[in-house]
Structure formats: C-alpha cells, structure tokens
Write a protein that holds these residues in place. Structure first.
Motif, PDB file in Angstrom:
ATOM      1  N   LYS A 121       0.828  -1.206   0.000  1.00 36.33           N
ATOM      2  CA  LYS A 121       0.000   0.000   0.000  1.00 36.33           C
ATOM      3  C   LYS A 121       0.859   1.252   0.000  1.00 36.33           C
ATOM      4  CE  LYS A 121      -3.488   2.489   2.732  1.00 36.33           C
ATOM      5  NZ  LYS A 121      -4.305   2.452   3.983  1.00 36.33           N
ATOM      6  N   PHE A 122       1.900   1.258   0.849  1.00 32.30           N
ATOM      7  CA  PHE A 122       2.762   2.439   0.923  1.00 32.30           C
ATOM      8  C   PHE A 122       3.491   2.670  -0.395  1.00 32.30           C
ATOM      9  CE2 PHE A 122       7.124   3.991   1.513  1.00 32.30           C
ATOM     10  CZ  PHE A 122       6.820   5.314   1.815  1.00 32.30           C
ATOM     11  N   LEU A 123       4.128   1.649  -0.936  1.00 33.64           N
ATOM     12  CA  LEU A 123       4.913   1.845  -2.156  1.00 33.64           C
ATOM     13  C   LEU A 123       4.024   2.142  -3.354  1.00 33.64           C
ATOM     14  CD1 LEU A 123       7.657  -0.880  -1.645  1.00 33.64           C
ATOM     15  CD2 LEU A 123       7.859   1.599  -1.341  1.00 33.64           C
ATOM     16  N   PHE A 124       2.841   1.562  -3.385  1.00 28.88           N
ATOM     17  CA  PHE A 124       1.897   1.885  -4.457  1.00 28.88           C
ATOM     18  C   PHE A 124       1.538   3.369  -4.409  1.00 28.88           C
ATOM     19  CE2 PHE A 124      -2.276   2.069  -6.507  1.00 28.88           C
ATOM     20  CZ  PHE A 124      -2.056   1.315  -7.659  1.00 28.88           C
ATOM     21  N   SER A 125       1.384   3.902  -3.211  1.00 30.21           N
ATOM     22  CA  SER A 125       1.053   5.327  -3.058  1.00 30.21           C
ATOM     23  C   SER A 125       2.191   6.231  -3.522  1.00 30.21           C
ATOM     24  CB  SER A 125       0.710   5.641  -1.598  1.00 30.21           C
ATOM     25  OG  SER A 125       1.872   5.686  -0.776  1.00 30.21           O
ATOM     26  N   GLN A 126       3.406   5.685  -3.544  1.00 27.08           N
ATOM     27  CA  GLN A 126       4.566   6.452  -3.999  1.00 27.08           C
ATOM     28  C   GLN A 126       4.702   6.455  -5.522  1.00 27.08           C
ATOM     29  OE1 GLN A 126       7.277   7.860  -1.612  1.00 27.08           O
ATOM     30  NE2 GLN A 126       5.245   7.896  -0.663  1.00 27.08           N
ATOM     31  N   GLY A 127       3.925   5.596  -6.174  1.00 27.82           N
ATOM     32  CA  GLY A 127       4.018   5.449  -7.625  1.00 27.82           C
ATOM     33  C   GLY A 127       4.706   4.155  -7.966  1.00 27.82           C
ATOM     34  N   ILE A 128       3.963   3.203  -8.485  1.00 27.35           N
ATOM     35  CA  ILE A 128       4.509   1.859  -8.667  1.00 27.35           C
ATOM     36  C   ILE A 128       5.672   1.820  -9.646  1.00 27.35           C
ATOM     37  CG2 ILE A 128       2.964   1.141 -10.545  1.00 27.35           C
ATOM     38  CD1 ILE A 128       2.740  -1.578  -8.973  1.00 27.35           C
ATOM     39  N   GLY A 129       5.758   2.787 -10.534  1.00 33.62           N
ATOM     40  CA  GLY A 129       6.860   2.817 -11.488  1.00 33.62           C
ATOM     41  C   GLY A 129       7.961   3.785 -11.125  1.00 33.62           C
ATOM     42  N   LYS A 130       7.906   4.355  -9.911  1.00 33.39           N
ATOM     43  CA  LYS A 130       8.916   5.357  -9.582  1.00 33.39           C
ATOM     44  C   LYS A 130       9.321   5.413  -8.109  1.00 33.39           C
ATOM     45  CE  LYS A 130       5.513   9.096  -9.022  1.00 33.39           C
ATOM     46  NZ  LYS A 130       5.076  10.438  -9.498  1.00 33.39           N
ATOM     47  N   PHE A 131       8.790   4.556  -7.235  1.00 31.10           N
ATOM     48  CA  PHE A 131       9.136   4.678  -5.820  1.00 31.10           C
ATOM     49  C   PHE A 131      10.653   4.539  -5.626  1.00 31.10           C
ATOM     50  CE2 PHE A 131       7.518   0.235  -6.297  1.00 31.10           C
ATOM     51  CZ  PHE A 131       8.684  -0.470  -6.027  1.00 31.10           C
ATOM     52  N   ALA A 132      11.155   5.210  -4.596  1.00 28.96           N
ATOM     53  CA  ALA A 132      12.591   5.227  -4.321  1.00 28.96           C
ATOM     54  C   ALA A 132      13.048   3.875  -3.790  1.00 28.96           C
ATOM     55  CB  ALA A 132      12.904   6.326  -3.313  1.00 28.96           C
ATOM     56  N   ASP A 133      14.369   3.659  -3.787  1.00 24.40           N
ATOM     57  CA  ASP A 133      14.875   2.377  -3.285  1.00 24.40           C
ATOM     58  C   ASP A 133      15.482   2.487  -1.893  1.00 24.40           C
ATOM     59  OD1 ASP A 133      17.341   3.583  -3.797  1.00 24.40           O
ATOM     60  OD2 ASP A 133      17.943   2.152  -5.358  1.00 24.40           O
ATOM     61  N   ARG A 134      15.415   3.688  -1.279  1.00 23.68           N
ATOM     62  CA  ARG A 134      15.836   3.869   0.109  1.00 23.68           C
ATOM     63  C   ARG A 134      14.879   4.869   0.762  1.00 23.68           C
ATOM     64  NH1 ARG A 134      20.253   6.354   1.330  1.00 23.68           N
ATOM     65  NH2 ARG A 134      20.814   5.086   3.152  1.00 23.68           N
ATOM     66  N   TYR A 135      14.495   4.575   2.017  1.00 22.31           N
ATOM     67  CA  TYR A 135      13.562   5.427   2.751  1.00 22.31           C
ATOM     68  C   TYR A 135      13.925   5.450   4.230  1.00 22.31           C
ATOM     69  CZ  TYR A 135      10.030   5.439  -1.038  1.00 22.31           C
ATOM     70  OH  TYR A 135       9.346   5.618  -2.220  1.00 22.31           O
ATOM     71  N   ALA A 165      -6.326  -5.429  -6.579  1.00 18.84           N
ATOM     72  CA  ALA A 165      -5.687  -4.632  -7.619  1.00 18.84           C
ATOM     73  C   ALA A 165      -4.248  -4.275  -7.273  1.00 18.84           C
ATOM     74  CB  ALA A 165      -6.507  -3.357  -7.847  1.00 18.84           C
ATOM     75  N   THR A 166      -3.977  -3.989  -6.014  1.00 16.40           N
ATOM     76  CA  THR A 166      -2.620  -3.569  -5.653  1.00 16.40           C
ATOM     77  C   THR A 166      -1.636  -4.720  -5.790  1.00 16.40           C
ATOM     78  OG1 THR A 166      -3.467  -1.895  -4.120  1.00 16.40           O
ATOM     79  CG2 THR A 166      -1.178  -2.584  -3.828  1.00 16.40           C
ATOM     80  N   ALA A 167      -1.970  -5.871  -5.235  1.00 16.32           N
ATOM     81  CA  ALA A 167      -1.078  -7.027  -5.353  1.00 16.32           C
ATOM     82  C   ALA A 167      -0.862  -7.398  -6.818  1.00 16.32           C
ATOM     83  CB  ALA A 167      -1.648  -8.208  -4.581  1.00 16.32           C
ATOM     84  N   LYS A 168      -1.905  -7.353  -7.613  1.00 19.12           N
ATOM     85  CA  LYS A 168      -1.784  -7.685  -9.040  1.00 19.12           C
ATOM     86  C   LYS A 168      -0.906  -6.676  -9.764  1.00 19.12           C
ATOM     87  CE  LYS A 168      -4.497  -8.707 -13.196  1.00 19.12           C
ATOM     88  NZ  LYS A 168      -3.693  -7.843 -14.089  1.00 19.12           N
ATOM     89  N   ALA A 169      -1.023  -5.412  -9.371  1.00 19.40           N
ATOM     90  CA  ALA A 169      -0.238  -4.371 -10.032  1.00 19.40           C
ATOM     91  C   ALA A 169       1.256  -4.616  -9.853  1.00 19.40           C
ATOM     92  CB  ALA A 169      -0.626  -3.000  -9.484  1.00 19.40           C
ATOM     93  N   PHE A 170       1.659  -5.090  -8.674  1.00 15.28           N
ATOM     94  CA  PHE A 170       3.079  -5.346  -8.446  1.00 15.28           C
ATOM     95  C   PHE A 170       3.561  -6.547  -9.260  1.00 15.28           C
ATOM     96  CE2 PHE A 170       2.582  -2.562  -4.780  1.00 15.28           C
ATOM     97  CZ  PHE A 170       3.789  -1.880  -4.802  1.00 15.28           C
ATOM     98  N   VAL A 171       2.749  -7.597  -9.376  1.00 11.78           N
ATOM     99  CA  VAL A 171       3.139  -8.737 -10.196  1.00 11.78           C
ATOM    100  C   VAL A 171       3.230  -8.322 -11.663  1.00 11.78           C
ATOM    101  CG1 VAL A 171       2.469 -11.040 -10.979  1.00 11.78           C
ATOM    102  CG2 VAL A 171       2.190 -10.409  -8.576  1.00 11.78           C
TER     103      VAL A 171
END
Length: 212
Positions: A121-135, A165-171
């Motif tokens: 949920k958190f990373l999806f909110s950051q943008g599934i194609g752009k979330f950062a790799d360190r937080y 939808a969220t779990a599917k989006a990551f796959v």
C-alpha cells in the motif's frame, strides 16, 4: 553467524553489539530444517522460525511496513554508520519477500499478511513505477533511484497480501520489467530471477524422502 541464545542470525560475526538484519531471516527454510533436518537441530530451527516471524512484526514500521537494514535482537533499530537510525535500504528489500514466502508456505503467522498489505500500500502510493529504493522507516525518500530488485521483492509480497488490484499491479510490474543490465545487474538480477520463480509458483518445497 547464529546467536544461539537469541535464535537469530547475526549481522556479521565479528561486529560488536547484538545486531541482526531482518532480511537475513528465512523462517520458511527454518521450518523445513525443523521438519527434515538433523534430529538434534530441529527444536532450534523451529524456535528460530517463530523468533524470525516475531522480529518482522517488531521491526516493520507501523505505517509503511518498511524494515531497517539492521536492528538489535530486541527489535529496536540500530544506528547506522553515521550515527542516525538505520533506514530501509538495499538489504531491506528482501524482508518482504522473506516473510511472504514463509506465509505462503506455512500460514503460521497472519501478521505477515498484514505486513505485506502495508508495504505494498505504501509503495503503491509512492508510484509503482517510480518509488525510491531507500527510505526512512517513516517513509521519507532517501534516494531518487527506482530499483528492479526492490520491485521484484515487493511483487513477492503478493504471496501474502490480500488478493486485489494492488497485489496484481506489483506482479504485472515485475512481469513487464526488462531483465536487469548494467551496473546493478548482479543484485537486481538475482532478486529478479528468484522473484519470478516465486510469483510463478516455480520456487516450491521439494519434500524430503520418508525416513526409513
């Protein structure tokens, strides 16, 4: 590298201080060793599996599900080399995959499903194609890079997350991501390969032969 008193993997064996790394904890495999490993070791690994499951829930941030690269055995965050609390960083990517595979195989700790929902949920909110790799554990980005390895392990979190939808989006994101190349091809590439095996159902338990 095992602290037998705490049933935990050490961060490194020669480093002072009782520290561990959540991404080193593999309760899915400890459970296998507890069932089919050397008889004299089985009780240890059964306990270690439960300790690891509990550690995941203690170190994961309550809002983001992010885990630190290092923590103390009691679950408190260890300080990083700069004296600040250790953030979610490159080692941490693997934690969600580790607890999700454990839940998928054994269904022993429902808290692991909660953690998978939380981090996706958190990373999806950051943008599934752009979330950062360190937080930071609270969710403040510490980089501008979007890494294939982190996409991969977060997709594996879908093994424990609620179907939707969220779990599917990551796959889908993992499936549509090209094979890693360039400077990061080793670490990203290994996580990418293993994650594809997990989400496709090809990384699975091969049962031991019956004991005679």
């Amino acid at each position: 590298m095992v602290d037998e008193q705490h049933f935990m993997i050490k961060f490194v064996p020669n480093m002072q201080g009782a520290t561990t790394d959540a991404s080193y904890h593999l309760p899915a495999f400890y459970e296998l060793w507890a069932r089919w490993g050397p008889t004299e070791d089985r009780a240890f690994w059964a306990e270690a599996a439960d300790v690891s499951r509990d550690l995941f829930s203690r170190v994961a941030a309550p809002e983001t599900g992010l885990t630190p690269d290092r923590s103390h055995f009691d679950g408190t965050v260890a300080n990083d080399w700069d004296g600040k609390p250790t953030p979610f960083s490159y080692d941490s990517w693997r934690s969600a995959s580790n607890w999700s595979v454990d839940y998928s195989w054994w269904h022993k700790d429902p808290r692991e499903a909660v953690l998978s929902n939380r981090i996706q949920k958190f990373l999806f909110s950051q943008g599934i194609g752009k979330f950062a790799d360190r937080y930071t554990l609270e969710g403040k980005p510490l980089s501008e890079r979007h890494s294939v390895g982190m996409v991969s392990t977060t997709a594996v979190a879908g093994l424990a997350a609620t179907d939707g939808a969220t779990a599917k989006a990551f796959v889908d994101e993992l499936w549509n991501t090209p094979v890693p190349s360039g400077e990061q091809r080793y670490f990203d590439g290994m996580l990418y390969l293993m994650s594809l095996m997990h989400v496709s159902g090809n990384f699975r338990i091969i049962a031991a032969a019956p004991e005679q």
